[in-house]
Write a protein that holds these residues in place. Structure first.
Motif, PDB file in Angstrom:
ATOM      1  N   UNK A 261       0.866  -1.177   0.000  1.00 52.13           N
ATOM      2  CA  UNK A 261       0.000   0.000   0.000  1.00 52.13           C
ATOM      3  C   UNK A 261       0.903   1.228   0.000  1.00 52.13           C
ATOM      4  N   UNK A 262       0.581   2.248  -0.784  1.00 49.45           N
ATOM      5  CA  UNK A 262       1.473   3.410  -0.890  1.00 49.45           C
ATOM      6  C   UNK A 262       1.633   4.136   0.435  1.00 49.45           C
ATOM      7  N   UNK A 263       2.855   4.549   0.720  1.00 45.42           N
ATOM      8  CA  UNK A 263       3.117   5.379   1.892  1.00 45.42           C
ATOM      9  C   UNK A 263       2.489   6.764   1.689  1.00 45.42           C
ATOM     10  N   UNK A 264       2.260   7.496   2.754  1.00 51.75           N
ATOM     11  CA  UNK A 264       1.657   8.825   2.626  1.00 51.75           C
ATOM     12  C   UNK A 264       2.451   9.782   1.736  1.00 51.75           C
ATOM     13  N   UNK A 265       3.750   9.524   1.568  1.00 51.78           N
ATOM     14  CA  UNK A 265       4.585  10.396   0.736  1.00 51.78           C
ATOM     15  C   UNK A 265       4.495  10.061  -0.751  1.00 51.78           C
ATOM     16  N   UNK A 266       3.832   8.971  -1.100  1.00 53.98           N
ATOM     17  CA  UNK A 266       3.742   8.549  -2.494  1.00 53.98           C
ATOM     18  C   UNK A 266       2.765   9.461  -3.245  1.00 53.98           C
ATOM     19  N   UNK A 267       3.213  10.088  -4.334  1.00 55.81           N
ATOM     20  CA  UNK A 267       2.346  10.940  -5.132  1.00 55.81           C
ATOM     21  C   UNK A 267       1.330  10.063  -5.869  1.00 55.81           C
TER      22      UNK A 267
ATOM     23  N   UNK B  46       0.882  15.390  -5.459  1.00 57.55           N
ATOM     24  CA  UNK B  46       0.416  14.864  -4.180  1.00 57.55           C
ATOM     25  C   UNK B  46      -1.079  14.545  -4.228  1.00 57.55           C
ATOM     26  N   UNK B  47      -1.468  13.490  -3.549  1.00 52.64           N
ATOM     27  CA  UNK B  47      -2.878  13.189  -3.373  1.00 52.64           C
ATOM     28  C   UNK B  47      -3.409  13.840  -2.109  1.00 52.64           C
ATOM     29  N   UNK B  48      -4.700  13.960  -2.014  1.00 53.86           N
ATOM     30  CA  UNK B  48      -5.323  14.501  -0.806  1.00 53.86           C
ATOM     31  C   UNK B  48      -5.358  13.418   0.275  1.00 53.86           C
ATOM     32  N   UNK B  49      -5.544  13.816   1.526  1.00 53.80           N
ATOM     33  CA  UNK B  49      -5.695  12.798   2.575  1.00 53.80           C
ATOM     34  C   UNK B  49      -6.830  11.829   2.279  1.00 53.80           C
ATOM     35  N   UNK B  50      -7.902  12.328   1.667  1.00 57.87           N
ATOM     36  CA  UNK B  50      -9.030  11.470   1.333  1.00 57.87           C
ATOM     37  C   UNK B  50      -8.644  10.445   0.260  1.00 57.87           C
ATOM     38  N   UNK B  51      -7.838  10.866  -0.713  1.00 60.59           N
ATOM     39  CA  UNK B  51      -7.393   9.941  -1.754  1.00 60.59           C
ATOM     40  C   UNK B  51      -6.469   8.868  -1.192  1.00 60.59           C
ATOM     41  N   UNK B  52      -5.601   9.271  -0.266  1.00 60.94           N
ATOM     42  CA  UNK B  52      -4.722   8.283   0.368  1.00 60.94           C
ATOM     43  C   UNK B  52      -5.526   7.283   1.191  1.00 60.94           C
ATOM     44  N   UNK B  53      -6.503   7.775   1.911  1.00 62.05           N
ATOM     45  CA  UNK B  53      -7.333   6.882   2.711  1.00 62.05           C
ATOM     46  C   UNK B  53      -8.117   5.924   1.824  1.00 62.05           C
ATOM     47  N   UNK B  54      -8.678   6.441   0.723  1.00 64.37           N
ATOM     48  CA  UNK B  54      -9.405   5.601  -0.213  1.00 64.37           C
ATOM     49  C   UNK B  54      -8.497   4.521  -0.796  1.00 64.37           C
ATOM     50  N   UNK B  55      -7.302   4.922  -1.222  1.00 68.88           N
ATOM     51  CA  UNK B  55      -6.365   3.974  -1.825  1.00 68.88           C
ATOM     52  C   UNK B  55      -5.986   2.872  -0.849  1.00 68.88           C
TER      53      UNK B  55
END
Length: 246
Positions: A115-121, A135-144
């Motif tokens: 799963x991508x780390x929070x620093x992963x674009x 960069x993705x938004x926090x919501x996009x990271x959570x969804x991913x």
């Protein structure tokens, strides 16, 4: 009292890569004796015991003018753990490389997934050839993260169900995703590694731009860090001459 069968391991998730240098025969002197045999014959063996710093200019000349074969007389073996999709890109590098990877035919594959780390674009913008990642938004990271984990758990449960039903490992593995971590040994020489780094990493000193997928670049960066300590003069010349393999 009867023994109970081992319960399958619970899926785990990570966003980093593992690179360990497990064996090597690699030094700057390897470049020098290989190069000097062309003019010195048996006298080139003297380079084995000399300080390579005194011939720093020769290494730079060989790199600059792309006399590549002297950079092949060395060897490095790395143990690498990364997702399957990284290895599928990695195995496109064939010249000067040898691989042995763990096999889903001969062992039960372990539930470790990417799963991508929070620093992963996360977000791709633009068209092919000119796109960039932002960069993705926090919501996009959570969804991913949540979507990947849900998919991975379901796939691994299906894999375990097939195995429990007596289906061969080589058939059951077909349900597993490319985000599954695998492990391999990869053996190369400095010339083949430089070619890999030129294509799979971005660097401010590179003459030729490269746009690698971030995950294989992470592996490349870890390999580069360890190689730079083994052959510092060769590494310096590689950077000074645009990070183009000779």
């Amino acid at each position: 009292m009867t023994d109970t069968p081992d319960q399958p391991a619970a899926p785990s998730f990570r966003g980093d890569m593992t690179v360990e240098l497990v064996k090597h025969s690699a030094a700057d002197t390897d470049v020098l004796w290989a190069a000097r045999v062309s003019t010195g014959g048996e006298k080139s063996l003297e380079e084995l015991h000399k300080d390579p710093q005194r011939s720093k200019g020769l290494i730079n000349y060989l790199m600059r003018d792309r006399h590549g074969s002297p950079f092949e007389h060395n060897s490095m073996t790395f143990f690498i753990s990364a997702p399957l999709f990284v290895f599928r890109e990695f195995h496109r590098h064939r010249v000067g490389w040898s691989y042995n990877e763990e096999s889903g035919r001969y062992r039960e594959l372990q539930p470790v997934f990417y799963t991508p780390a929070p620093t992963r674009k996360l977000v791709q913008q633009g068209r092919p050839g000119k796109y960039e990642f932002v960069e993705g938004t926090p919501e996009q990271h959570e969804l991913t993260s949540s979507a990947m984990q849900e998919s991975y758990r379901q796939a691994y449960e299906t894999y375990q169900r097939l195995l429990a039903g007596g289906v061969a490992r080589e058939v059951a593995r077909a349900v597993l995703p490319v985000g599954l971590y695998s492990s391999m040994y990869a053996t190369c020489n400095a010339r083949s590694l430089m070619h890999f780094l030129g294509l799979r990493t971005q660097h401010e000193q590179a003459k030729v731009p490269s746009f690698p997928q971030r995950e294989i670049e992470m592996v490349g960066e870890l390999m580069e860090e360890q190689w730079s300590k083994l052959m510092p003069l060769t590494y310096e010349a590689f950077n000074a001459n645009g990070r183009v393999a000779p």
